[in-house]
Design an enzyme around this catalytic site. Structure first.
Site, PDB file in Angstrom:
ATOM      1  N   GLY A  62       0.824  -1.203   0.000  1.00 18.63           N
ATOM      2  CA  GLY A  62       0.000   0.000   0.000  1.00 18.63           C
ATOM      3  C   GLY A  62       0.855   1.248   0.000  1.00 18.63           C
ATOM      4  CE  LYS A  68       8.645   4.332  -1.005  1.00 16.54           C
ATOM      5  NZ  LYS A  68       9.095   4.921  -2.254  1.00 16.54           N
ATOM      6  CE  LYS A  85       3.255   4.398   8.529  1.00 19.85           C
ATOM      7  NZ  LYS A  85       2.350   4.654   9.678  1.00 19.85           N
ATOM      8  CG  ASP A 179      -6.973   6.229  12.459  1.00 17.59           C
ATOM      9  OD1 ASP A 179      -8.141   6.530  12.112  1.00 17.59           O
ATOM     10  OD2 ASP A 179      -6.029   6.170  11.664  1.00 17.59           O
TER      11      ASP A 179
END
Length: 314
Positions: A62, A68, A85, A179
């Site tokens: 992703g 990214k 990440k 979140d």
């Protein structure tokens, strides 16, 4: 409640917009953003940095505005496959770097729970910050619901109990996630829930009200949308309500194309087409319990775990 409007730090900078989710919850899969030609030089750079540390990049998982996520093979350590990440510090705003990334790197390494993605290590080189994480091979819950629709109740109960146990672990350590949403719930190769992404997480042993309005609008508690100081743990509980609703019905609970005022009205009325969904009474009651409008009356995570629907059958 005040009528002050909240300025929400929306995590859509790191994922697809909630509008796309509403349009595609039963339709096309969200496509991962592909790298542009102008990023080819950086492409070689991060691969070289990772290879020096014995990671071989083998795919993309992703991407967002300034980060990214890559799938890599560890050439030295277990686990063999990891998710990495990669945050570009030149593209990321200072507020994100100083507040949210710093907090993520401080809190996540201390967490150890079967339903939370494990933090392996982090390092910095040139303009990039690298975060090496446990790889969850079956993707995220958003894509699962988009592809297959609502989850059968027996399986859904197991997944929601796992989520609740993960949140209980966090809250009992004075940490709130802030979140919670389907994109941040991953599935491992045994289809177990794994909570990920702690950029908005907060450690608060004193239970102080927060003034940082963050997260995603579709999952935001009414007090956040209104702009009131809020209890971060109770906001997590509301977001869990949205998660349980979507996984149970295959639908988004509130229409974020409406303005904040209308969304708040929807959140207060909870005018859902319950008969259409054919949920058990206990599941429906839990969703209503999680969606308690007044935060002072909303359940704690331990009360959620004691709800009838989540009781383990003997």
């Amino acid at each position: 409640m005040h009528s002050k409007k909240a300025k929400i730090f929306n995590s859509s900078a790191e994922c697809d917009s909630q509008k796309k989710q509403l349009a595609t919850i039963k339709g096309d899969s969200v496509r991962l953003k592909t790298s542009e030609k102008g990023a080819e030089r950086a492409h070689a750079s991060y691969r070289e940095s990772l290879r020096k540390r014995h990671y071989d990049v083998i795919g993309s998982l992703g991407s967002g505005s300034y980060s990214k996520v890559k799938l890599a093979r560890s050439l030295k350590k277990d686990p063999e496959l990891v998710a990495i990440k990669i945050v570009n510090r030149q593209k990321a705003p200072q507020d994100f770097l100083q507040r949210f990334l710093h907090r993520e790197l401080e809190i996540w390494p201390k967490l150890d729970h079967p339903h939370i993605i494990k933090f392996c290590r982090s390092f910095e080189e040139a303009e990039h910050v690298y975060i090496v994480l446990e790889y969850a091979s079956n993707g995220d819950m958003l894509r699962y619901v988009q592809n297959y629709g609502s989850i059968p109740e027996k399986r859904n109960k197991r997944l929601i109990r796992q989520l609740s146990e993960g949140i209980s672990y966090l809250h009992n350590q004075d940490i709130s996630h802030r979140d919670l949403k389907l994109e941040n719930l991953l599935l491992d190769n045994y289809d177990n829930i794994k909570i990920t992404d702690f950029g908005f997480s907060k450690y608060d042993p004193h239970g102080l009200l927060s003034h940082t309005y963050c997260g995603s609008k579709s999952y935001a508690a009414p007090e956040i949308l209104i702009g009131e100081p809020y209890d971060t743990r109770k906001a997590d509980i509301w977001a869990m309500g949205a998660v349980v609703y979507i996984m149970s019905t295959g639908k988004m609970p509130f229409n974020e194309n409406n303005g904040i005022k209308k969304i708040i009205q929807e959140e207060e009325k909870l005018n859902f087409p319950w008969p259409k969904f054919q949920l058990s009474e206990d599941c429906e009651n839990l969703i209503k319990y999680l969606f308690t409008f007044e935060p002072v009356d909303r359940p704690t995570i331990n009360e959620v775990l004691c709800s009838k629907w989540l009781q383990i059958s003997k």
